[in-house]
Design an enzyme around this catalytic site. Structure first.
Site, PDB file in Angstrom:
ATOM      1  N   ASP A   1       3.760   0.268   0.152  1.00  0.00           N
ATOM      2  CA  ASP A   1       2.465   0.519  -0.490  1.00  0.00           C
ATOM      3  C   ASP A   1       1.908  -0.797  -1.028  1.00  0.00           C
ATOM      4  O   ASP A   1       1.200  -0.835  -2.031  1.00  0.00           O
ATOM      5  CB  ASP A   1       2.594   1.561  -1.605  1.00  0.00           C
ATOM      6  CG  ASP A   1       1.244   2.140  -2.046  1.00  0.00           C
ATOM      7  OD1 ASP A   1       0.252   1.973  -1.305  1.00  0.00           O
ATOM      8  OD2 ASP A   1       1.178   2.731  -3.140  1.00  0.00           O
ATOM      9  N   GLY A   3      -0.824   0.129  -6.330  1.00  0.00           N
ATOM     10  CA  GLY A   3       0.029  -0.175  -5.198  1.00  0.00           C
ATOM     11  C   GLY A   3       1.194  -1.029  -5.681  1.00  0.00           C
ATOM     12  O   GLY A   3       1.555  -1.009  -6.858  1.00  0.00           O
ATOM     13  N   GLU A  50      -5.253   6.866   3.782  1.00  0.00           N
ATOM     14  CA  GLU A  50      -4.925   7.411   2.461  1.00  0.00           C
ATOM     15  C   GLU A  50      -6.240   7.713   1.744  1.00  0.00           C
ATOM     16  O   GLU A  50      -6.915   6.815   1.259  1.00  0.00           O
ATOM     17  CB  GLU A  50      -4.085   6.415   1.666  1.00  0.00           C
ATOM     18  CG  GLU A  50      -3.581   6.989   0.354  1.00  0.00           C
ATOM     19  CD  GLU A  50      -2.746   6.014  -0.449  1.00  0.00           C
ATOM     20  OE1 GLU A  50      -1.940   6.462  -1.271  1.00  0.00           O
ATOM     21  OE2 GLU A  50      -2.912   4.785  -0.255  1.00  0.00           O
TER      22      GLU A  50
END
Length: 385
Positions: free
Chosen positions: A273, A308, A132
């Site tokens: 996440d 997150g 990411e």
């Protein structure tokens, strides 16, 4: 050889009662209880599901950390602790996810993931890495640090094509979509748009060039507007698969059925996440060198930005099941079969079917995980406690 008995078996299209799963490392057969009772069981280890649900193992394709450790910490021990922590929540395989940090730290993390892919861990199996960033938009960087943002460059991933399974990038940062085109042509890496300031037209062009996935849909991307549909509009009006953080914090649960209706049940993928504070109590944590406060089931930077999540994947399934009209087997598929399809491993993982890996999660009516089995071996169990 082993057998799971007395379970409600969650298949791709139904929940099966009065049946037994026979397996070793792979699923050998699914037979009726009557047939099993007529079979010699002298050399078969019996696992009694005690009336609970037997689900395919959950697959998390976007997770940074858990149990106090992060993929960017860069050691096999860190990955092993994450693996063990999430296995207690039904995850049988996952992609440790890197983030926008210094190049040397990203490479260290990818090197560690490569080792982990070949290692016998204490919990969930490592399938590869989700990278990411660092090819993201500064405007939609979220909890990622702007200091390390780079333009997309194929040389950056050279030598790691076997490790990287997904790359999240902002397509508008890729001039003429050259990176997208080259990666699409020369690798099997899944290209995902996320942390992006793209407009609708640019996002649709990027999809034509090779983007097939969307990272944490709605979060860190241009929203849907009736005059400028944005990245969200492109996701809704295309065939890309869409990640969803179903923690009811990142996304209002009223959105769950809307996304499912627009995308279809086979194109939505539940992710966590999760950052290092996942599977832990509230307190102070860290993400990418930034202080994070974990409180009220959310993880935020000091400025309030979501950092997150601390979601666990079985809770994501529960949240979607309770806030939509999906059948249980359909909700489970969002975290098992669908991610397996994204990674093109659905012939081996993602559902309970003869010949596939013996990856199972046994959970009760409240979605509390009772046992997790990875490729035939129990890595977590509270069935006898």
């Amino acid at each position: 050889m082993k057998a799971i008995i007395n379970g409600k078996i969650i298949l791709e299209d139904c929940v099966l009662d009065n049946s037994v799963i026979i397996f070793d490392k792979n699923i050998r057969s699914i037979i009726s209880i009557e047939k099993f009772q007529k079979t010699s069981v002298d050399n078969i280890e019996i696992i009694d599901a005690k009336g609970n649900f037997v689900s395919p193992g959950l697959i998390d394709i976007h997770i940074h950390g858990a149990g106090g450790h992060d993929a960017m910490d860069g050691s096999l021990e860190d990955i092993d602790i994450i693996s063990k922590s999430i296995s207690e929540h039904g995850v049988t395989s996952f992609l440790p996810t890197t983030m926008t940090m210094d190049k040397t730290e990203i490479y260290k993390a990818l090197d560690t993931v490569r080792i982990a892919m070949q290692s016998k861990l204490k919990g969930a199996k490592v399938l590869g890495a989700h990278m990411e960033g660092p090819f993201i938009s500064e405007k939609y960087k979220g909890a990622q640090k702007k200091d390390f943002i780079l333009k997309p460059d194929v040389n950056f991933i050279k030598g790691y094509e076997d490790v990287i399974k997904i790359i999240t990038l902002a397509p508008e940062e890729d001039k003429d979509f050259n990176f997208i085109k080259r990666v699409k042509e020369s690798t099997n890496i899944v290209l995902s748009m996320g942390h992006t300031n793209s407009n609708y037209k640019g996002a649709m062009e990027a999809i034509k060039c090779g983007i097939t996935h969307a990272t944490h849909t709605f979060n860190a991307m241009t929203p849907l507007n009736h005059r400028e549909p944005g990245v969200v509009g492109a996701i809704m009006n295309s065939d890309v698969s869409a990640e969803l953080i179903a923690d009811k914090i990142h996304i209002n649960p009223a959105i769950f059925p809307i996304l499912l209706k627009l995308k279809g049940k086979d194109k939505v993928v539940l992710i966590t996440d999760s950052m290092r504070a996942g599977c832990m109590k509230d307190g102070v944590s860290e993400l990418g060198g930034q202080k994070v406060i974990v409180k009220y089931h959310a993880a935020r930077l000091l400025n309030g930005t979501l950092a997150g999540s601390i979601l666990t994947l079985e809770k994501a399934v529960k949240n979607v099941y309770e806030n939509t009209d999906l059948e249980l087997y359909e909700a489970v598929a969002l975290a098992s079969l669908n991610p397996a399809k994204v990674l093109n491993i659905f012939e081996h993982k993602g559902s309970i079917k003869q010949g596939k890996s013996a990856d199972f999660t046994i959970f009760d009516k409240d979605f509390e995980v009772m046992q997790t089995i990875v490729e035939g071996s129990a890595v977590y169990s509270s069935l006898n406690s």
